[in-house]
Design an enzyme around this catalytic site. Structure first.
Site, PDB file in Angstrom:
ATOM      1  CG  HIS A 436      -1.938   1.035   1.313  1.00 16.30           C
ATOM      2  ND1 HIS A 436      -1.899   2.056   2.239  1.00 16.30           N
ATOM      3  CD2 HIS A 436      -3.044   1.257   0.565  1.00 16.30           C
ATOM      4  CE1 HIS A 436      -2.936   2.853   2.070  1.00 16.30           C
ATOM      5  NE2 HIS A 436      -3.643   2.406   1.063  1.00 16.30           N
ATOM      6  CE1 TYR A 469     -11.056  10.711  -3.195  1.00 12.25           C
ATOM      7  CE2 TYR A 469      -9.278   9.146  -2.806  1.00 12.25           C
ATOM      8  CZ  TYR A 469     -10.595   9.401  -3.155  1.00 12.25           C
ATOM      9  OH  TYR A 469     -11.430   8.366  -3.440  1.00 12.25           O
ATOM     10  CG  HIS A 590      -6.287   9.953   1.197  1.00  8.81           C
ATOM     11  ND1 HIS A 590      -5.105   9.533   0.609  1.00  8.81           N
ATOM     12  CD2 HIS A 590      -7.021   8.835   1.368  1.00  8.81           C
ATOM     13  CE1 HIS A 590      -5.146   8.229   0.420  1.00  8.81           C
ATOM     14  NE2 HIS A 590      -6.288   7.776   0.870  1.00  8.81           N
TER      15      HIS A 590
END
Length: 710
Positions: A436, A469, A590
């Site tokens: 990620h 974002y 975010h």
């Protein structure tokens, strides 16, 4: 059943998430927000809730089906108790959402934006709709009956089906008509106004034309939500099959998973309710009636159809991401980053400088390798074009792409194939560990030395979401960080998750350990200690216990958490020095930013990880220290502005509920302040030396392009 010890200062993660989504719905109810933006928040609330049922409720169903008695450590609840609490909490949210949608829809009508019921259509419009139905819709419908000779069909996840009771003589049966996914969700009516009717309503109106030989009654339309919490099974991975093939099989399987929710447009009679409960193997509390559309994706298309003259009244004032304040325009990004670290702040600043950096690297003859981790990409990605160009130019390009990025699996499969075709080396994640991280490394030769430019981000390399974002992206020529990044990519290539790094902190091994160590340093300072951390979610129990320890030691702790937060602030004897703030506004918050200490000695990190167990123990995540004093001050300033927000920020109470701040003094909207700052920023002037360097890098690029053409 062995009882799990629970803490007085924690709460259930699923109920915390539902409170986050309620904050999204509150934005739809905020009269200071333009009407079409409020409608978009209803759509976001709806899609959030869909995903929540597919993933979180689906996961709990799996645990409950396995007769799991294991209690949630944060709330002491079993999976079955959590499901019961979720269904109880969701029911009032449906009513609140329906009421909010109806109110916004009513207020949009004077502007000519009208979602119509069939009975509201004028006579000419009814003729138009009937003609359209007969010519364009009826020929592509696939109706079916359910009786002794025709079994109940498999209903696809989140597709809409028009249903009715059909009678012929003494025989009664169920009729089902799928709303085809390849026709428009709405039919726009002729005229200057944006008047439309949803396709399921059109089909339901003319159901008698579909089932001509039957008596049609009890018309309705329904939508099932299926468990989508599915991951490739370890045994399949152990067989060394092509991982792309396994993911394609996984996506196919997702379409057939168990039903966790049924939505209906009209109330179901007792007999029909029992029928659907039996067919889908669900309880009545899993059935939700909604008076508004079950799918709201069309709202974004309608916003685009509004005449320019009305957009100002109905939508947010347009904002275009600005050029980076730290970069001189018209100069090589690579040369500027070599001299000074650069931080980009999305969506206030454009992602273009990072893309330009990759483009320059693709053609620079001194660049040898480009390595990057990719989690989510846009459907159209200039980044992929530049990586492919780099490979075609003879650079070694390594792309570690995570095929298990939920709901983006197919897009990532497609991009991985495109990258491989261009000559890039494509790697995938690990068994049990998603990659990620947001890390990119450019390796180049400077005279006889190997040098690096490293980019570390808090968000995906997605050119679409970078405009929606809020995120940070650091570009640095710090040699130590570059050497760590080189070791990271080597470790990823050979399957070593437990690498040793001097600057970067990396999960699943060093990230949580390093964060807790920095928190311990603040705990030793007592009341002089300070911790500010911004992230999306907090669930990790080791982190939660450390926050409680810090609070008890007198450390002032601020957590800015957009979504789930399982620690409760203000609990006497535990978290009295903790404040939890959530900001829900025009852009999706975010970034992950961690600050330990104050003043010049403060340690600041940005990274990809939330303080969730899945991120700290089951994912490969990277956080990077900020060494540039100017950037460090910039990040701390941004956090202080967010903590001062009294328009879009909400404060968590000790029972897990949220309330807006009392407004004292000047009104502060953090996102609006950052937009204003980006618009007013002035890029630095070009220095003579920089001009010479600019010419040299562009000359290199043009020479490389010339050689390529030759």
């Amino acid at each position: 059943m062995e009882k799990t010890e629970t803490l007085d200062y924690t709460q259930n993660r699923e109920l915390s998430w539902l409170r986050f989504n309620q904050r999204v719905l509150e934005e739809a109810q905020d009269e200071s927000v333009p009407l079409m933006e409020r409608m978009k928040f209803v759509a976001i609330f709806t899609s959030n809730l869909d995903e929540f049922f597919m993933i979180r409720v689906g996961s709990l169903y799996d645990m409950a089906a396995a007769d799991s008695k294991k209690q949630d450590i944060r709330s002491g609840m079993t999976p079955k108790q959590q499901l019961d609490a979720i269904y109880k909490a969701v029911a009032p949210l449906y009513k609140e959402r329906d009421k909010t949608y109806a109110e916004i829809k009513k207020q949009l009508q004077p502007y000519g934006v009208c979602g119509m019921d069939f009975k509201e259509l004028e006579q000419q419009e009814k003729k138009y709709v009937k003609k359209y139905f007969k010519e364009q819709v009826l020929p592509v419908l696939s109706p079916q009956i359910v009786d002794a000779n025709h079994p109940f069909p498999h209903l696809l996840n989140k597709d809409i089906y028009v249903v009715a009771t059909l009678k012929m003589g003494n025989n009664a049966m169920l009729g089902i008509v799928p709303v085809p996914p390849y026709i428009s969700d709405v039919l726009y009516l002729p005229g200057h106004d944006v008047r439309y009717i949803r396709m399921e309503k059109v089909i339901m109106e003319y159901l008698e034309l579909v089932f001509e030989q039957y008596q049609v009654s009890d018309k309705n339309y329904i939508c099932v939500t299926r468990n989508a919490d599915i991951a490739p099974d370890d045994e399949a991975l152990a067989d060394n099959e092509d991982f792309r093939y396994i993911m394609k099989e996984t996506l196919h399987k997702r379409r057939r998973m168990a039903v966790v929710r049924l939505e209906t447009a009209a109330p179901l009679g007792k007999e029909m309710e029992k029928y659907f409960c039996d067919k889908f193997k669900i309880a009545p509390e899993c059935i939700f009636r909604t008076k508004m559309p079950m799918k709201l994706g069309f709202i974004f298309a309608i916003a685009d159809k509004i005449p320019e003259s009305m957009k100002k009244a109905l939508t947010d004032e347009p904002f275009t991401p600005q050029p980076a304040a730290a970069l001189a325009e018209g100069m090589s990004v690579m040369e500027q980053v070599k001299r000074k670290d650069v931080l980009l702040s999305y969506p206030y600043e454009s992602m273009d400088p990072f893309l330009q950096l990759i483009k320059e690297a693709a053609f620079d003859p001194d660049v040898m390798t480009i390595k990057i981790t990719i989690y989510r990409l846009a459907k159209k990605a200039r980044l992929v074009e530049y990586l492919c160009a780099a490979a075609e130019n003879g650079k070694e390009v390594t792309v570690l792409i995570e095929l298990r990025a939920r709901f983006d699996e197919q897009n990532n499969i497609d991009w991985s194939e495109r990258l491989e075709e261009a000559g890039c080396r494509v790697l995938y994640g690990f068994d049990g560990y998603k990659v990620h991280s947001k890390l990119c490394l450019i390796t180049y030769r400077s005279r006889n030395d190997i040098r690096y430019i490293t980019q570390v981000g808090t968000g995906n390399y997605n050119e679409k979401t970078a405009k929606m974002y809020t995120d940070y992206s650091l570009m640095t020529a710090h040699q130590g960080i570059g050497e760590d990044a080189a070791v990271f990519f080597k470790n990823m290539s050979i399957g070593n998750l437990d690498g040793e790094y001097h600057h970067l902190i990396v999960s699943p091994f060093s990230l949580k350990r390093s964060v807790l160590k920095h928190m311990d340093e603040e705990i030793h300072k007592g009341a002089q200690g300070r911790i500010i951390m911004k992230m999306n979610s907090v669930t990790d129990m080791d982190f939660i216990r450390k926050v409680e320890e810090a609070s008890c030691a007198g450390v002032k702790v601020d957590l800015i958490v957009r979504g789930i937060c399982c620690i409760l602030p203000g609990v006497k004897g535990h978290t009295e020095n903790l404040r939890v703030t959530s900001i829900v506004g025009r852009y999706l918050e975010h970034p992950r930013v961690f600050v330990f200490g104050t003043g010049e000695t403060a340690k600041v990190y940005i990274g990809s990880a939330d303080m969730m167990t899945r991120n700290t123990e089951k994912r490969v995540e990277v956080a990077c220290p900020i060494y540039d004093e100017g950037i460090k001050k910039h990040l701390i300033h941004d956090l202080k502005v967010m903590l001062a927000d009294n328009l879009k920020a909400r404060i968590m109470a000790d029972d897990g509920t949220y309330k807006k701040k009392e407004r004292k003094g000047e009104a502060v909207n953090a996102q609006a302040a950052f937009m204003k700052a980006a618009l007013n920023a002035r890029p630095p002037k070009v220095l003579p030396k920089a001009k010479r360097e600019k010419r040299s890098i562009f000359q290199k690029v043009f020479r490389a392009i010339g050689k390529r053409k030759a």
